[in-house]
Design a protein around this motif. Structure first.
Motif, mmCIF file in Angstrom:
data_model
loop_
_atom_site.group_PDB
_atom_site.id
_atom_site.type_symbol
_atom_site.label_atom_id
_atom_site.label_comp_id
_atom_site.label_asym_id
_atom_site.label_seq_id
_atom_site.Cartn_x
_atom_site.Cartn_y
_atom_site.Cartn_z
ATOM 1 N N ALA A 32 0.843 -1.198 0.000
ATOM 2 C CA ALA A 32 0.000 0.000 0.000
ATOM 3 C C ALA A 32 0.876 1.245 0.000
ATOM 4 N N ILE A 33 0.443 2.280 -0.713
ATOM 5 C CA ILE A 33 1.167 3.546 -0.748
ATOM 6 C C ILE A 33 0.207 4.702 -0.478
ATOM 7 N N SER A 34 0.770 5.806 -0.013
ATOM 8 C CA SER A 34 -0.005 7.029 0.183
ATOM 9 C C SER A 34 0.935 8.216 0.121
ATOM 10 N N VAL A 35 0.366 9.381 -0.101
ATOM 11 C CA VAL A 35 1.174 10.590 -0.215
ATOM 12 C C VAL A 35 1.775 10.963 1.142
ATOM 13 N N ARG A 36 2.782 11.818 1.117
ATOM 14 C CA ARG A 36 3.400 12.299 2.351
ATOM 15 C C ARG A 36 2.394 13.073 3.187
ATOM 16 N N ALA A 37 2.512 12.944 4.487
ATOM 17 C CA ALA A 37 1.634 13.701 5.384
ATOM 18 C C ALA A 37 1.892 15.191 5.249
ATOM 19 N N GLU A 38 3.155 15.571 5.068
ATOM 20 C CA GLU A 38 3.526 16.980 4.888
ATOM 21 C C GLU A 38 4.937 17.012 4.308
ATOM 22 N N PRO A 39 5.325 18.128 3.700
ATOM 23 C CA PRO A 39 6.689 18.232 3.176
ATOM 24 C C PRO A 39 7.722 18.009 4.273
ATOM 25 N N GLN A 40 8.855 17.460 3.891
ATOM 26 C CA GLN A 40 9.933 17.231 4.840
ATOM 27 C C GLN A 40 10.574 18.554 5.263
ATOM 28 N N HIS A 41 11.262 18.517 6.387
ATOM 29 C CA HIS A 41 11.918 19.719 6.902
ATOM 30 C C HIS A 41 12.913 20.255 5.869
ATOM 31 N N GLY A 42 12.872 21.549 5.666
ATOM 32 C CA GLY A 42 13.818 22.178 4.749
ATOM 33 C C GLY A 42 13.223 22.569 3.418
ATOM 34 N N GLY A 43 12.006 22.157 3.142
ATOM 35 C CA GLY A 43 11.367 22.561 1.892
ATOM 36 C C GLY A 43 10.772 21.399 1.131
ATOM 37 N N LEU A 44 10.240 21.717 -0.033
ATOM 38 C CA LEU A 44 9.546 20.738 -0.853
ATOM 39 C C LEU A 44 10.505 19.861 -1.644
ATOM 40 N N CYS A 45 10.059 18.658 -1.926
ATOM 41 C CA CYS A 45 10.688 17.850 -2.959
ATOM 42 C C CYS A 45 9.810 18.003 -4.201
ATOM 43 N N VAL A 46 10.360 18.609 -5.229
ATOM 44 C CA VAL A 46 9.624 18.854 -6.471
ATOM 45 C C VAL A 46 10.132 17.898 -7.531
ATOM 46 N N ILE A 47 9.197 17.290 -8.247
ATOM 47 C CA ILE A 47 9.535 16.410 -9.354
ATOM 48 C C ILE A 47 8.962 17.008 -10.629
ATOM 49 N N ALA A 48 9.718 16.940 -11.707
ATOM 50 C CA ALA A 48 9.281 17.562 -12.949
ATOM 51 C C ALA A 48 9.655 16.686 -14.130
ATOM 52 N N SER A 49 9.155 17.057 -15.293
ATOM 53 C CA SER A 49 9.380 16.278 -16.491
ATOM 54 C C SER A 49 10.845 16.294 -16.906
ATOM 55 N N ARG A 50 11.337 15.135 -17.288
ATOM 56 C CA ARG A 50 12.705 15.049 -17.788
ATOM 57 C C ARG A 50 12.826 15.661 -19.182
ATOM 58 N N SER A 51 11.783 15.493 -20.001
ATOM 59 C CA SER A 51 11.868 15.891 -21.408
ATOM 60 C C SER A 51 11.084 17.151 -21.746
ATOM 61 N N HIS A 52 10.236 17.626 -20.833
ATOM 62 C CA HIS A 52 9.351 18.750 -21.152
ATOM 63 C C HIS A 52 9.321 19.781 -20.025
ATOM 64 N N LEU A 53 10.483 20.226 -19.580
ATOM 65 C CA LEU A 53 10.555 21.208 -18.506
ATOM 66 C C LEU A 53 10.522 22.609 -19.109
ATOM 67 N N THR A 54 9.349 23.234 -19.086
ATOM 68 C CA THR A 54 9.169 24.536 -19.725
ATOM 69 C C THR A 54 9.632 25.678 -18.824
ATOM 70 N N ASP A 55 9.834 26.828 -19.432
ATOM 71 C CA ASP A 55 10.200 28.025 -18.660
ATOM 72 C C ASP A 55 9.085 28.390 -17.682
#
Length: 269
Positions: free
Chosen positions: A147-170
């Motif tokens: 089973a999986i679920s989203v994080r309860a809250e961002p970790q200390h120090g800020g967000l972990c952001v994930i973005a597209s490898r091939s389509h990272l726009t300005d």
């Protein structure tokens, strides 16, 4: 039906991997919109369409390659969305981050979804009221589901952001700059939704072009894991968008996929 969709995704993954083992970039074609398409896209989609027709012949299927060929069924309140090989660029570059995506839509909401990354050997599944789960796949056989679920809250120090490898726009980069970011990672295909669902990131913004078949399965898994996919006005992304005033059928607006973090209520300068 979720188990049936898992089985279909596994079969499509096997068809893709048979081609991946002998793939020659010289055989790649280009669609009308300039995006690449391979023999694997066509083979996987044909298999999925055949299997879905046996499973639920009464439910229409909107599939990426069929739509590109002008084959668009009427869609009622229930229909399937299929991307047989999401991340064709990842397939071509051989980094393994491509997926099979199958989703069931009901009243504009993705209620079932399966995302299978056959080269990596991992499959995600989720459904409304069923939760989300992940399993390893070896030699086409699924291991134990977790089973999986989203994080309860961002970790200390800020967000972990994930973005597209091939389509990272300005525009996406500018959006990310609004927040305190502790970690920034990239990934291909719909795996970005799944990493959010598994609690491995907080935010996936996509201020760029996507279609409904790109997002529906990952969106279903993320929603089942208690996450959300929100458009720029903070509303849930909806599906079955036809006769749009300013865009083609099934085109998505910009969005931000999230865990428990609300990017529209919590922007930090």
């Amino acid at each position: 039906m979720l188990d049936d969709l898992v089985t279909i995704a596994l079969k499509a993954g096997a068809a893709i991997m048979a081609i991946y083992a002998r793939f020659d970039p010289a055989t790649m074609a280009t669609k009308g919109d300039g995006s690449p398409v391979t023999e694997a896209d066509a083979a996987a989609e044909a298999l999925i369409l055949e299997e879905l027709a046996r499973l639920a012949p009464e439910i229409p299927v909107v599939a990426e390659e069929a739509v590109a060929a002008g084959q668009v069924p009427e869609t009622g309140r229930r229909f399937f969305l299929v991307d047989p090989l999401d991340g064709t660029k990842e397939f071509i570059s051989r980094n393994g981050e491509f997926t099979v995506n199958i989703a069931l839509i009901e009243d504009g909401v993705p209620v079932l979804g399966v995302v299978y990354a056959p080269a990596i050997g991992v499959i995600y599944a989720g459904g409304k009221g069923q939760g989300a789960k992940v399993a390893d796949v070896e030699a086409g056989k699924i291991g134990a589901w977790r089973a999986i679920s989203v994080r309860a809250e961002p970790q200390h120090g800020g967000l972990c952001v994930i973005a597209s490898r091939s389509h990272l726009t300005d525009e996406t980069k500018s959006f990310i700059e609004r927040f305190s970011v502790a970690d920034f990672v990239t990934a291909g295909s719909s795996l970005k939704f799944c990493k959010l669902a598994a609690g491995e990131a907080d935010l996936y913004p996509r201020l760029g072009r996507t279609m409904e078949w790109d997002t529906a399965a990952g969106d279903a898994v993320l929603r089942a894991a208690k996450g959300a996919v929100l458009t720029m006005d903070g509303k849930p992304l909806v599906y079955g968008k036809r006769n749009q005033k300013d865009d083609v059928d099934f085109a998505n607006p910009w969005f931000a996929a999230t865990g428990r973090f609300d990017p529209f209520a919590s922007a930090e300068q």
